[in-house]
Design an enzyme around this catalytic site. Structure first.
Site, PDB file in Angstrom:
ATOM      1  N   HIS A 157      48.638  46.004  63.480  1.00 42.94           N
ATOM      2  CA  HIS A 157      49.887  45.582  64.113  1.00 42.94           C
ATOM      3  C   HIS A 157      49.776  43.992  64.470  1.00 42.94           C
ATOM      4  CE1 HIS A 157      51.333  49.665  65.210  1.00 42.94           C
ATOM      5  NE2 HIS A 157      50.127  49.899  65.216  1.00 42.94           N
ATOM      6  N   CYS A 167      52.528  50.036  60.476  1.00 38.20           N
ATOM      7  CA  CYS A 167      51.772  51.538  60.663  1.00 38.20           C
ATOM      8  C   CYS A 167      52.648  52.580  60.089  1.00 38.20           C
ATOM      9  CB  CYS A 167      51.578  51.251  62.222  1.00 38.20           C
ATOM     10  SG  CYS A 167      50.456  52.806  63.144  1.00 38.20           S
ATOM     11  N   GLU A 219      52.444  42.248  65.610  1.00 37.57           N
ATOM     12  CA  GLU A 219      52.973  42.160  66.799  1.00 37.57           C
ATOM     13  C   GLU A 219      52.658  42.163  67.993  1.00 37.57           C
ATOM     14  OE1 GLU A 219      53.568  46.532  66.201  1.00 37.57           O
ATOM     15  OE2 GLU A 219      53.068  44.787  65.199  1.00 37.57           O
TER      16      GLU A 219
END
Length: 221
Positions: A195, A87, A197
């Protein structure tokens, strides 16, 4: 695997990224403040997190790209150390010139925050080796400036050289050719707007992001 997460003023996904890396590797990464001029020795991964570094003033990632530690990140990448920018981290990597292209405001000027479908374009990089080319993943996005842009010649080149890592299955932000993530020519630097994660265990609603980190650990080992 020894890792470092770079923290900028305005980062808000640094802890998420650190937790994901620790869950996969069993080793907590070192948090490195942007004002440092050096990085720890022996790193197997450098990670630039999402957020709004410097409040997104000037351009997203433009000020962070001039932070002292980023010079050390650029040098480490040149030596072959894997670097991932997620990002805002992707925006920073394009601002440094480590990755081609730029991230502009989303088509429609909306902040997009939801799960999206991604297609794995290549499984040849150290970041995508845990996936199969053509596989569809579900990964969340949360950005206002994720519209990937590059001139036609650059797009043709990165497509032809297999540098497109991920593509939106349904283009959510107007990105050129639906590009969601790219790697550098050497294959050791990845930038992506979604994302991973935030998708590493069932409590997140799925674990499609986990294999990115697992594949990276295997490659580095």
């Amino acid at each position: 695997m020894k890792a470092a997460v770079i923290v900028f003023p305005g980062s808000n996904c640094d802890r998420d990224l650190a937790v994901a890396i620790e869950r996969v590797t069993g080793v907590r990464p070192q948090m490195v403040w942007h004002g440092e001029s050096t990085l720890p020795d022996g790193l197997g991964l450098i990670a630039l997190p999402g957020g709004f570094s410097y409040g997104d003033y000037l351009r997203c990632g433009a000020i962070a790209a001039r932070s002292p530690v980023v010079r050390a990140v650029i040098d480490a990448a040149a030596r072959g150390t894997p670097v991932i920018g997620i990002c805002n981290g992707f925006q920073i990597l394009t601002e440094t010139g480590l990755l081609p292209g730029a991230l502009m405001r989303n088509d429609g000027l909306d902040f997009v925050c939801r799960d999206v479908a991604l297609t794995v374009e290549s499984d040849r990089s150290i970041f995508t080796r845990g996936y199969a080319a053509g596989e569809t993943l579900t990964i969340p996005v949360a950005h206002h400036d994720g519209n990937y842009f590059a001139d036609a010649d650059t797009l043709d080149r990165i497509e032809g050289e297999g540098q497109v890592a991920f593509r939106y299955a349904g283009n959510v932000n107007g990105s050129a050719r639906g590009i969601a993530g790219v790697v550098n020519a050497a294959g050791n630097v990845l930038g992506m707007m979604p994302h991973p994660e935030r998708r590493i265990e069932p409590a997140h609603g799925g674990d499609d992001g986990r294999r990115l980190f697992e594949g990276l650990v295997e490659a580095v080992a």
